[in-house]
Design a protein around this motif. Sequence first.
Motif, PDB file in Angstrom:
ATOM      1  N   TRP A 141      13.182  -7.564 -11.182  1.00 21.09           N
ATOM      2  CA  TRP A 141      12.530  -6.694  -9.845  1.00 21.09           C
ATOM      3  C   TRP A 141      12.628  -5.290 -10.349  1.00 21.09           C
ATOM      4  O   TRP A 141      13.832  -4.705  -9.977  1.00 21.09           O
ATOM      5  N   PRO A 142      11.727  -4.812 -10.599  1.00 19.97           N
ATOM      6  CA  PRO A 142      11.469  -3.192 -10.657  1.00 19.97           C
ATOM      7  C   PRO A 142      11.862  -2.696  -9.507  1.00 19.97           C
ATOM      8  O   PRO A 142      11.369  -2.961  -8.574  1.00 19.97           O
ATOM      9  N   TYR A 143      12.731  -1.373  -9.720  1.00 23.90           N
ATOM     10  CA  TYR A 143      12.742  -0.521  -8.343  1.00 23.90           C
ATOM     11  C   TYR A 143      11.585   0.381  -8.138  1.00 23.90           C
ATOM     12  O   TYR A 143      11.051   1.393  -9.071  1.00 23.90           O
ATOM     13  N   TYR A 144      11.101   0.625  -7.031  1.00 21.75           N
ATOM     14  CA  TYR A 144      10.333   1.653  -6.784  1.00 21.75           C
ATOM     15  C   TYR A 144      10.902   2.160  -5.273  1.00 21.75           C
ATOM     16  O   TYR A 144      11.360   1.511  -4.598  1.00 21.75           O
ATOM     17  N   PRO A 145      10.720   3.413  -5.049  1.00 18.57           N
ATOM     18  CA  PRO A 145      11.138   4.105  -3.840  1.00 18.57           C
ATOM     19  C   PRO A 145      10.474   3.184  -2.656  1.00 18.57           C
ATOM     20  O   PRO A 145       9.231   3.001  -2.732  1.00 18.57           O
ATOM     21  N   GLY A 146      11.358   3.051  -1.553  1.00 17.24           N
ATOM     22  CA  GLY A 146      10.978   2.292  -0.325  1.00 17.24           C
ATOM     23  C   GLY A 146      10.903   1.061  -0.482  1.00 17.24           C
ATOM     24  O   GLY A 146      10.556   0.222   0.492  1.00 17.24           O
ATOM     25  N   PHE A 147      11.301   0.326  -1.452  1.00 15.25           N
ATOM     26  CA  PHE A 147      11.469  -1.231  -1.759  1.00 15.25           C
ATOM     27  C   PHE A 147      12.023  -1.898  -0.490  1.00 15.25           C
ATOM     28  O   PHE A 147      11.457  -2.942  -0.089  1.00 15.25           O
ATOM     29  N   GLY A 148      13.141  -1.288  -0.057  1.00 13.97           N
ATOM     30  CA  GLY A 148      13.850  -1.931   1.139  1.00 13.97           C
ATOM     31  C   GLY A 148      13.279  -1.623   2.493  1.00 13.97           C
ATOM     32  O   GLY A 148      13.509  -2.328   3.395  1.00 13.97           O
ATOM     33  N   ASP A 149      12.483  -0.941   2.622  1.00  7.53           N
ATOM     34  CA  ASP A 149      11.687  -0.528   3.713  1.00  7.53           C
ATOM     35  C   ASP A 149      10.407  -1.611   4.252  1.00  7.53           C
ATOM     36  O   ASP A 149      10.231  -1.498   5.241  1.00  7.53           O
ATOM     37  N   PHE A 150       9.971  -2.296   3.298  1.00  5.02           N
ATOM     38  CA  PHE A 150       8.789  -3.146   3.230  1.00  5.02           C
ATOM     39  C   PHE A 150       9.182  -4.041   4.359  1.00  5.02           C
ATOM     40  O   PHE A 150      10.170  -4.908   4.127  1.00  5.02           O
ATOM     41  N   ARG A 151       8.426  -4.257   5.440  1.00  2.00           N
ATOM     42  CA  ARG A 151       8.523  -5.374   6.480  1.00  2.00           C
ATOM     43  C   ARG A 151       7.966  -6.685   6.028  1.00  2.00           C
ATOM     44  O   ARG A 151       8.264  -7.691   6.921  1.00  2.00           O
ATOM     45  N   GLY A 152       7.245  -6.662   5.400  1.00  2.00           N
ATOM     46  CA  GLY A 152       6.565  -7.970   4.709  1.00  2.00           C
ATOM     47  C   GLY A 152       7.454  -8.480   3.851  1.00  2.00           C
ATOM     48  O   GLY A 152       8.984  -8.469   3.867  1.00  2.00           O
ATOM     49  N   ARG A 153       6.876  -9.399   3.054  1.00  2.00           N
ATOM     50  CA  ARG A 153       7.770 -10.550   2.147  1.00  2.00           C
ATOM     51  C   ARG A 153       7.680  -9.850   0.588  1.00  2.00           C
ATOM     52  O   ARG A 153       6.519  -9.709   0.012  1.00  2.00           O
ATOM     53  N   HIS A 154       8.672  -9.933   0.022  1.00  2.20           N
ATOM     54  CA  HIS A 154       8.849  -9.641  -1.469  1.00  2.20           C
ATOM     55  C   HIS A 154       9.015 -11.056  -2.038  1.00  2.20           C
ATOM     56  O   HIS A 154      10.060 -11.818  -1.616  1.00  2.20           O
ATOM     57  N   ASN A 265       6.261   1.341   1.165  1.00  2.00           N
ATOM     58  CA  ASN A 265       6.340   1.872   2.589  1.00  2.00           C
ATOM     59  C   ASN A 265       6.828   0.756   3.431  1.00  2.00           C
ATOM     60  O   ASN A 265       6.562  -0.481   2.901  1.00  2.00           O
ATOM     61  N   SER A 266       6.649   0.440   4.922  1.00  2.00           N
ATOM     62  CA  SER A 266       7.213  -0.460   5.629  1.00  2.00           C
ATOM     63  C   SER A 266       6.020  -1.474   5.722  1.00  2.00           C
ATOM     64  O   SER A 266       6.131  -2.555   6.165  1.00  2.00           O
ATOM     65  N   THR A 267       4.642  -1.065   5.451  1.00  6.55           N
ATOM     66  CA  THR A 267       3.471  -2.054   5.725  1.00  6.55           C
ATOM     67  C   THR A 267       2.640  -2.312   4.110  1.00  6.55           C
ATOM     68  O   THR A 267       1.919  -3.080   4.217  1.00  6.55           O
ATOM     69  N   GLY A 268       3.240  -1.627   3.308  1.00  6.29           N
ATOM     70  CA  GLY A 268       2.658  -1.666   2.005  1.00  6.29           C
ATOM     71  C   GLY A 268       3.007  -0.897   0.963  1.00  6.29           C
ATOM     72  O   GLY A 268       4.237  -0.490   0.871  1.00  6.29           O
ATOM     73  N   VAL A 269       2.054  -0.130   0.334  1.00  5.58           N
ATOM     74  CA  VAL A 269       2.296   0.582  -0.857  1.00  5.58           C
ATOM     75  C   VAL A 269       1.314   2.314  -0.508  1.00  5.58           C
ATOM     76  O   VAL A 269       0.562   1.971  -0.061  1.00  5.58           O
ATOM     77  N   GLU A 270       1.728   3.068  -1.426  1.00  9.72           N
ATOM     78  CA  GLU A 270       1.129   4.458  -1.308  1.00  9.72           C
ATOM     79  C   GLU A 270       1.043   4.683  -2.805  1.00  9.72           C
ATOM     80  O   GLU A 270       1.738   4.720  -3.531  1.00  9.72           O
ATOM     81  N   TRP A 271      -0.098   5.482  -2.909  1.00  9.48           N
ATOM     82  CA  TRP A 271      -0.624   5.883  -4.374  1.00  9.48           C
ATOM     83  C   TRP A 271      -0.429   7.315  -4.374  1.00  9.48           C
ATOM     84  O   TRP A 271      -0.172   8.210  -3.359  1.00  9.48           O
ATOM     85  N   PRO A 272      -0.285   8.151  -5.578  1.00  6.93           N
ATOM     86  CA  PRO A 272       0.024   9.647  -5.566  1.00  6.93           C
ATOM     87  C   PRO A 272      -0.935  10.304  -4.806  1.00  6.93           C
ATOM     88  O   PRO A 272      -0.646  11.380  -4.492  1.00  6.93           O
ATOM     89  N   ASP A 273      -2.204   9.964  -4.954  1.00  4.88           N
ATOM     90  CA  ASP A 273      -3.252  10.753  -4.306  1.00  4.88           C
ATOM     91  C   ASP A 273      -3.382  10.678  -2.758  1.00  4.88           C
ATOM     92  O   ASP A 273      -4.059  11.006  -2.095  1.00  4.88           O
ATOM     93  N   GLY A 274      -2.231   9.655  -1.938  1.00  8.79           N
ATOM     94  CA  GLY A 274      -2.174   9.645  -0.681  1.00  8.79           C
ATOM     95  C   GLY A 274      -2.886   8.305  -0.030  1.00  8.79           C
ATOM     96  O   GLY A 274      -2.720   8.094   1.090  1.00  8.79           O
ATOM     97  N   ARG A 275      -3.537   7.648  -0.914  1.00  9.28           N
ATOM     98  CA  ARG A 275      -4.220   6.406  -0.576  1.00  9.28           C
ATOM     99  C   ARG A 275      -3.178   5.558   0.016  1.00  9.28           C
ATOM    100  O   ARG A 275      -2.031   5.219  -0.656  1.00  9.28           O
TER     101      ARG A 275
END
Length: 366
Positions: A141-154, A265-275
């Motif tokens: 499981w690679p680590y990314y910032p906010g991994f534990g904030d996601f309210r969905g399912r890993h 983040n809590s609902t999904g993911v974010e890209w460097p350009d803000g998407r």
Amino acid sequence: MNADVNVTVIGAGQAGLGAAYYLRRAGLTAPDDFVVLDHAPHAGGAWQFRWPTLTFRTVNGIFKLPGLDVPDVDVDTPVAGVISDYFRRYEEEFELRVRRPVSVRSVRGLPDGLLEIDTDVGRWRSGAIINATGTWERPFWPYYPGFGDFRGRHLHTAQYRGPDEFTGQKILVVGGGISAVQHVMEIHRYAAEVTWVTRSQPRWLDGAFTRERALAAVNEVERRVRAGLPPQPVVSATGIPLTDEVRAALDSGVLDRREMFRRINSTGVEWPDGRELDVDVILWATGFRPNLDHLHDLNLRSSRGGIRMNGTVAAADERVHLVGYGPSASTVGANRAGRRAAREARSTALKRWRAGKPALSGADRA
């Protein structure tokens, strides 16, 4: 129980069964010659845990165990049941004496030069071990910032059981290997939306995944472990086969790869350009790592992060033979490694036992 054997094989997947077969071929046939300890509840190695929709059409190739052909079945037959039965018949045909379920907790050296294998059912002493524990029980499981904030399912590939549970959901598949491609191609028929992300451009393999190509990839990975570097998956050296189904998925846009996100983040993911992308499930098809924690006390790792290998022998300890590690983590590499490990482990075991006491009967006869 507590017992003395010449060689202990840890793990009864492709590599472990192949090694056990070659131990018997080398003349180790007495009950005290070798034992195979397997953590899994049933025969089949990691195949028994694969998802039901993984069929012979979609696997990258299954190479037979030495001495017994793989059953000839329809390409749309699920792999798990057939291969589990094949492994069971193999154990019976060659009387490989697999003990299961047995969990190996640690392996340590003894003052007399032997190895002690501590398990949940007792201890074995051996002159050598052939470790064939593979990778399935250590999903990465690679680590990314906010991994534990996601309210969905890993979810990891190791937990995947088929695409129908994702009906109507938004799924993010992470990974650039064959499993990720298979997941995307299956899930898109059920999910509301599937997004595929990888750290780098996928490496596509044009043409059939032949034995020759597989062996070339095995040799490339072997160079890494000989240098003491952490092994890379064999698929990283081969690429993903461009089957007709994969080509069609590429042409239709199903396999539309996107670059890796920056954070979760809590609902999904974010890209460097803000998407941002909201998803219900993040499916990590990010591979596995060697399951070697029970060998920690032997101090096998080099300063470069991996276990330096001379063939199947750990350079730091001649009593330890690794199959299903590095180049032999593929089915084609496993058979070749099993033959070599059996020959060398037998020799090492005899030497170790004779240093402190007479060799056990079967090995002495061989």
